[in-house]
Design a protein around this motif. Structure first.
Motif, short mmCIF file in Angstrom:
data_model
loop_
_atom_site.label_atom_id
_atom_site.label_comp_id
_atom_site.label_asym_id
_atom_site.label_seq_id
_atom_site.Cartn_x
_atom_site.Cartn_y
_atom_site.Cartn_z
N TYR A 158 19.77 -9.17 7.11
CA TYR A 158 19.24 -8.78 8.64
C TYR A 158 18.27 -7.75 8.72
CZ TYR A 158 19.86 -7.44 13.55
OH TYR A 158 19.65 -7.09 14.77
N LEU A 159 18.67 -6.83 7.91
CA LEU A 159 17.66 -5.49 7.65
C LEU A 159 16.50 -5.62 6.92
CD1 LEU A 159 20.49 -2.81 7.02
CD2 LEU A 159 19.40 -3.51 9.13
N LYS A 160 16.18 -7.07 6.57
CA LYS A 160 14.99 -7.46 5.97
C LYS A 160 14.80 -6.76 4.63
CE LYS A 160 14.04 -9.84 9.41
NZ LYS A 160 14.30 -11.21 9.75
N MET A 161 15.87 -6.58 3.66
CA MET A 161 15.86 -5.81 2.61
C MET A 161 15.77 -6.85 1.18
SD MET A 161 18.44 -2.83 3.38
CE MET A 161 18.42 -1.95 1.87
N GLY A 162 16.22 -8.15 1.46
CA GLY A 162 16.16 -9.22 0.28
C GLY A 162 17.32 -9.05 -0.40
N TYR A 163 16.77 -10.08 -1.70
CA TYR A 163 17.94 -10.51 -2.56
C TYR A 163 18.29 -9.11 -3.59
CZ TYR A 163 17.42 -15.44 -1.40
OH TYR A 163 17.38 -16.51 -1.02
N LYS A 164 17.26 -8.27 -4.04
CA LYS A 164 17.79 -7.53 -4.87
C LYS A 164 18.36 -6.22 -4.40
CE LYS A 164 13.99 -8.67 -8.07
NZ LYS A 164 14.77 -9.12 -9.15
N PRO A 165 18.07 -5.61 -3.23
CA PRO A 165 19.12 -4.84 -2.71
C PRO A 165 20.40 -5.13 -2.38
CG PRO A 165 16.82 -4.67 -1.47
CD PRO A 165 16.82 -5.90 -2.46
N ALA A 166 20.53 -6.41 -1.88
CA ALA A 166 21.68 -7.03 -1.65
C ALA A 166 22.92 -6.80 -2.67
CB ALA A 166 21.88 -8.52 -0.95
N PHE A 167 22.30 -7.13 -3.99
CA PHE A 167 23.10 -7.17 -5.16
C PHE A 167 23.35 -5.74 -5.58
CE2 PHE A 167 20.97 -11.39 -6.32
CZ PHE A 167 21.96 -12.34 -6.16
N LEU A 168 22.59 -4.74 -5.43
CA LEU A 168 22.66 -3.56 -5.65
C LEU A 168 23.77 -2.98 -4.87
CD1 LEU A 168 19.16 -2.26 -6.23
CD2 LEU A 168 21.08 -2.44 -8.05
N VAL A 169 23.73 -3.05 -3.50
CA VAL A 169 24.89 -2.63 -2.65
C VAL A 169 26.40 -3.06 -3.08
CG1 VAL A 169 25.71 -2.83 -0.32
CG2 VAL A 169 23.24 -2.41 -0.63
N LEU A 170 26.29 -4.44 -3.65
CA LEU A 170 27.52 -4.71 -4.30
C LEU A 170 28.14 -3.76 -5.30
CD1 LEU A 170 27.09 -8.53 -4.11
CD2 LEU A 170 28.36 -6.90 -2.33
N LEU A 171 27.35 -2.78 -5.97
CA LEU A 171 28.11 -1.91 -6.89
C LEU A 171 29.18 -1.15 -6.48
CD1 LEU A 171 27.88 -0.64 -9.54
CD2 LEU A 171 26.20 0.82 -8.87
#
Length: 383
Positions: A158-171
């Motif tokens: 929703y924040l238009k950050m894409g796939y890679k930031p999504a995986f990093l947040v899950l750390l």
């Protein structure tokens, strides 16, 4: 009730699973579309999800045997959880579908190492409180994380950050889960003591009921469509926008959480009939999801969540009743190995069927799951 009671142990392991599922189920909500984004086809998605599940289940034969042989339950859990969880943020570092598939398989490998040891400890803790309820509580907490994780991913999109930031947040939830696991090890160094008298039991083999039950569950695994292929279908057909796919997965995880408690209580009352009920309800999931419009897709995912909730709660609880206590780790390992093998073969075939005919995919899924019911009925009459 003291803070060291079996219920608190189940809750603490449930918290570990909550943050673990927040991590890898958040990732799984977008692995299908992510592989599509990296250039993979439907057969690759089917192979990645199927082979990943096969590794995730197949290695449990070895890890289950190792757990029974060494009794190093906590050590296996620490190694497994670390590999399981840290593979997820690493997905942000790859730029090819081949490396992404490798990390998906490594994530499932970690789950394979730690699950028999964890389920064995849970079986000890749920001995007196009711295994349906105990495993149901654990699965419900597990699926709360599985519900929140995809929502976190949806927020990133929703924040238009894409796939890679999504995986990093899950750390972040991954590190919380590992910290909680450390705390659990300190408070409960020997959960085996919850099931008093197990040391006096003599070694027995596996009953015919165990093997009939295993065959029935393998048919369920072969016909159950994993979410990466569902997500791939939704992305390819553009029935729903990319932002809605993790939300749809979160819905299924929420249903999974609620159904696990209900089915657990029902299992403690009526036994294997609860498993059959869950299978019957989930038969409609794939026809609705692959052949229906938006409303029917949402209904289909609700039924899919019920089926998954049964697999992760009461279907696991049955093993503790069919397998002698001193072989429980091996029992879970054998069960999960064959279940995973059939899941892998089924998923791979479903991926090919998708490219050939969606109707063929639906027919395959429904038929194989329905064929499991006679075998479970046979076990219900003898158990």
């Amino acid at each position: 009730m003291t803070y060291k009671s079996p219920l608190y142990f189940v809750i603490l392991l449930g918290l570990v699973s909550l943050f673990s599922d927040m991590t890898y189920e958040g990732a799984r909500s977008i692995t299908g579309p992510y592989l599509f984004y990296l250039g993979a086809g439907a057969a690759v998605v089917g192979f990645a999800s199927g082979f990943g599940e096969f590794i995730g289940y197949g290695l449990r034969l070895f890890s289950g045997w190792l757990a029974d042989k060494t009794k190093k339950y906590w050590g296996l859990m620490f190694i497994g959880y670390a590999l399981n969880l840290l593979s997820v943020p690493a997905l942000a570092l790859v730029n090819s579908w081949g490396l992404a598939v490798l990390l998906i398989i490594l994530e499932r490998t970690g789950k394979a190492l730690r699950t028999p040891a964890r389920d064995t400890l849970l079986s000890y803790a749920t001995f007196k409180m009711g295994r349906g309820l105990g495993f149901g509580i654990h699965e419900a907490m597990d699926q709360i994380g599985a519900f929140v994780g995809p929502l976190i991913v949806a927020l990133v999109f929703y924040l238009k950050m894409g796939y890679k930031p999504a995986f990093l947040v899950l750390l972040i939830p991954a590190l919380i889960a590992l910290s909680l696991l450390t705390f659990a090890r300190i408070i409960y160094p020997a959960p085996q003591k919850f099931e008093k008298g197990f040391l006096e039991l003599e070694t027995k083999g596996f009953s015919k009921s165990f093997w009939w039950y295993l065959l029935g569950m393998c048919l369920v695994g072969a016909g159950f469509v994993d979410f990466p292929l569902i997500g791939y279908h939704l992305e390819k057909t553009s029935i729903l926008s990319k932002d809605w796919i993790p939300i749809l997965y979160a819905l299924a995880m929420g249903v999974d959480a609620f159904s696990a408690i209900f089915l657990g209580l029902l299992f403690d009352r009526i036994g294997l009939k609860a498993v059959i009920l869950a299978i019957i309800l989930s038969l409609g999931a794939i026809p609705l999801t692959f052949l229906g419009g938006i409303i029917l897709i949402f209904l289909g995912m609700i039924l899919w969540g019920i089926g998954l909730g049964a697999q992760e709660s009461i279907m696991r609880a049955v093993i503790a009743q069919l397998v002698p206590i001193e072989k429980r780790g091996v029992g879970y390992g054998i069960f999960n190995t064959f279940f995973g093998l059939f899941w892998f073969v089924g998923s791979f075939l479903l991926g090919f069927l998708y490219d050939f005919s969606i109707l063929a995919l639906v027919a395959f899924s429904v038929t194989f799951q329905a064929l499991s019911i006679p075998f479970i009925l046979k076990v219900a009459k003898t158990a």
